[in-house]
Scaffold this motif. Structure first.
Motif, PDB file in Angstrom:
ATOM      1  N   ALA A 158       0.836  -1.205   0.000  1.00 18.69           N
ATOM      2  CA  ALA A 158       0.000   0.000   0.000  1.00 18.69           C
ATOM      3  C   ALA A 158       0.869   1.252   0.000  1.00 18.69           C
ATOM      4  O   ALA A 158       0.622   2.205  -0.748  1.00 18.69           O
ATOM      5  CB  ALA A 158      -0.927   0.001   1.222  1.00 18.69           C
ATOM      6  N   TRP A 159       1.915   1.254   0.822  1.00 13.50           N
ATOM      7  CA  TRP A 159       2.812   2.414   0.909  1.00 13.50           C
ATOM      8  C   TRP A 159       3.488   2.666  -0.439  1.00 13.50           C
ATOM      9  O   TRP A 159       3.591   3.805  -0.898  1.00 13.50           O
ATOM     10  CB  TRP A 159       3.831   2.182   2.018  1.00 13.50           C
ATOM     11  N   GLU A 160       3.921   1.593  -1.083  1.00 15.90           N
ATOM     12  CA  GLU A 160       4.539   1.722  -2.415  1.00 15.90           C
ATOM     13  C   GLU A 160       3.531   2.259  -3.429  1.00 15.90           C
ATOM     14  O   GLU A 160       3.839   3.148  -4.225  1.00 15.90           O
ATOM     15  CB  GLU A 160       5.063   0.359  -2.887  1.00 15.90           C
ATOM     16  N   ALA A 161       2.305   1.713  -3.395  1.00 11.28           N
ATOM     17  CA  ALA A 161       1.266   2.129  -4.352  1.00 11.28           C
ATOM     18  C   ALA A 161       0.873   3.591  -4.152  1.00 11.28           C
ATOM     19  O   ALA A 161       0.664   4.327  -5.126  1.00 11.28           O
ATOM     20  CB  ALA A 161       0.039   1.229  -4.212  1.00 11.28           C
ATOM     21  N   ILE A 162       0.786   4.024  -2.893  1.00  9.43           N
ATOM     22  CA  ILE A 162       0.407   5.413  -2.598  1.00  9.43           C
ATOM     23  C   ILE A 162       1.471   6.374  -3.126  1.00  9.43           C
ATOM     24  O   ILE A 162       1.164   7.402  -3.726  1.00  9.43           O
ATOM     25  CB  ILE A 162       0.180   5.601  -1.076  1.00  9.43           C
ATOM     26  N   GLN A 163       2.741   6.008  -2.926  1.00  5.88           N
ATOM     27  CA  GLN A 163       3.818   6.869  -3.425  1.00  5.88           C
ATOM     28  C   GLN A 163       3.872   6.873  -4.955  1.00  5.88           C
ATOM     29  O   GLN A 163       4.117   7.910  -5.574  1.00  5.88           O
ATOM     30  CB  GLN A 163       5.167   6.399  -2.859  1.00  5.88           C
ATOM     31  N   ARG A 164       3.620   5.701  -5.552  1.00  2.00           N
ATOM     32  CA  ARG A 164       3.726   5.584  -7.009  1.00  2.00           C
ATOM     33  C   ARG A 164       2.543   6.249  -7.724  1.00  2.00           C
ATOM     34  O   ARG A 164       2.725   6.969  -8.704  1.00  2.00           O
ATOM     35  CB  ARG A 164       3.805   4.112  -7.407  1.00  2.00           C
ATOM     36  N   HIS A 165       1.321   6.011  -7.225  1.00  2.00           N
ATOM     37  CA  HIS A 165       0.128   6.483  -7.939  1.00  2.00           C
ATOM     38  C   HIS A 165      -0.375   7.846  -7.476  1.00  2.00           C
ATOM     39  O   HIS A 165      -1.199   8.455  -8.182  1.00  2.00           O
ATOM     40  CB  HIS A 165      -0.999   5.454  -7.800  1.00  2.00           C
ATOM     41  N   GLN A 166       0.074   8.314  -6.290  1.00  2.00           N
ATOM     42  CA  GLN A 166      -0.385   9.599  -5.755  1.00  2.00           C
ATOM     43  C   GLN A 166      -1.921   9.719  -5.832  1.00  2.00           C
ATOM     44  O   GLN A 166      -2.456  10.624  -6.489  1.00  2.00           O
ATOM     45  CB  GLN A 166       0.271  10.756  -6.535  1.00  2.00           C
ATOM     46  N   PRO A 167      -2.654   8.802  -5.177  1.00  2.00           N
ATOM     47  CA  PRO A 167      -4.122   8.818  -5.282  1.00  2.00           C
ATOM     48  C   PRO A 167      -4.741   9.997  -4.531  1.00  2.00           C
ATOM     49  O   PRO A 167      -4.096  10.640  -3.700  1.00  2.00           O
ATOM     50  CB  PRO A 167      -4.514   7.500  -4.608  1.00  2.00           C
TER      51      PRO A 167
END
Length: 201
Positions: A39-48
């Motif tokens: 989740a932390w990686e996805a939040i940083q990558r996708h900037q939701p």
């Protein structure tokens, strides 16, 4: 378009939520992941715009993620979903300044509307959880007792805690014994469990 990251370790629930959100014309699921690290990686990558986080999941918990997001000053709105109406958890979520705190058994329409409301700048809390705020107990543990229980939770022994904090083993045992008595627990492990459920560690 509202971009959402979903982090939920129960595959069935995560899949259902993702599928239903994809029917909404104004919502896009940027990523759906099973644990806190991803989740932390996805939040940083996708900037939701919004992340919907399970409060308890492998790796990093939803509350720890909320704190990381705030510390990193990311613009992402945070919604915690939980099966637990525990006052301590809710207080921790409020301290982490989350925008949404919902029970998992809320209707899906309520969750979808909550996503739109937090993007619009509102804070959304399930009614049953809001009532829990008023039942909050005061933490009877001292700062040192909290510290002892946190280290015990990490699996540290009395010897390891005494070395880490430059205290005698006897002092460590005294703090732990005091914490166990205050929480009316039978063991240090049970004391950790009680303190954790109440949101005190």
């Amino acid at each position: 378009m509202i971009r959402v990251v979903i982090a939920e370790d129960q595959q069935l629930l995560r899949g259902a939520l993702t599928s239903l959100l994809r029917f909404e014309e104004d919502i896009e699921v940027a990523a759906e992941v099973p644990d806190g690290n991803e989740a932390w990686e996805a939040i940083q990558r996708h900037q939701p715009d919004v992340c919907v986080l399970d409060i308890e999941m492998p790796g990093i918990s939803g509350l720890e993620l909320a704190e990381r997001i705030r510390a990193a000053d990311l613009p992402c709105k945070v919604m915690i979903v939980t099966t637990f109406a525990r006052p301590g958890y809710l207080q921790k979520a409020m301290d982490a300044r989350v925008e949404g705190y919902l029970l998992k058994d809320e209707p899906i329409d309520y969750l979808i509307e909550a996503i739109r409301r937090v993007v619009a700048g509102e804070r959304v809390i399930s009614t049953d959880l809001a009532a829990a705020l008023f039942m909050r107990e005061e933490n009877p543990l001292s700062h040192r007792e909290v510290e002892m229980l946190r280290l015990t939770k990490k699996g540290m022994t009395t010897s390891e805690i005494s070395k880490a904090l430059y205290l005698t083993k006897g002092t460590v045992r005294n703090y732990l014994s005091s914490a166990i008595q205050k929480l009316e627990a039978d063991s240090r492990q049970q004391a950790v469990q009680i303190a954790e459920e109440k949101g005190w560690i």
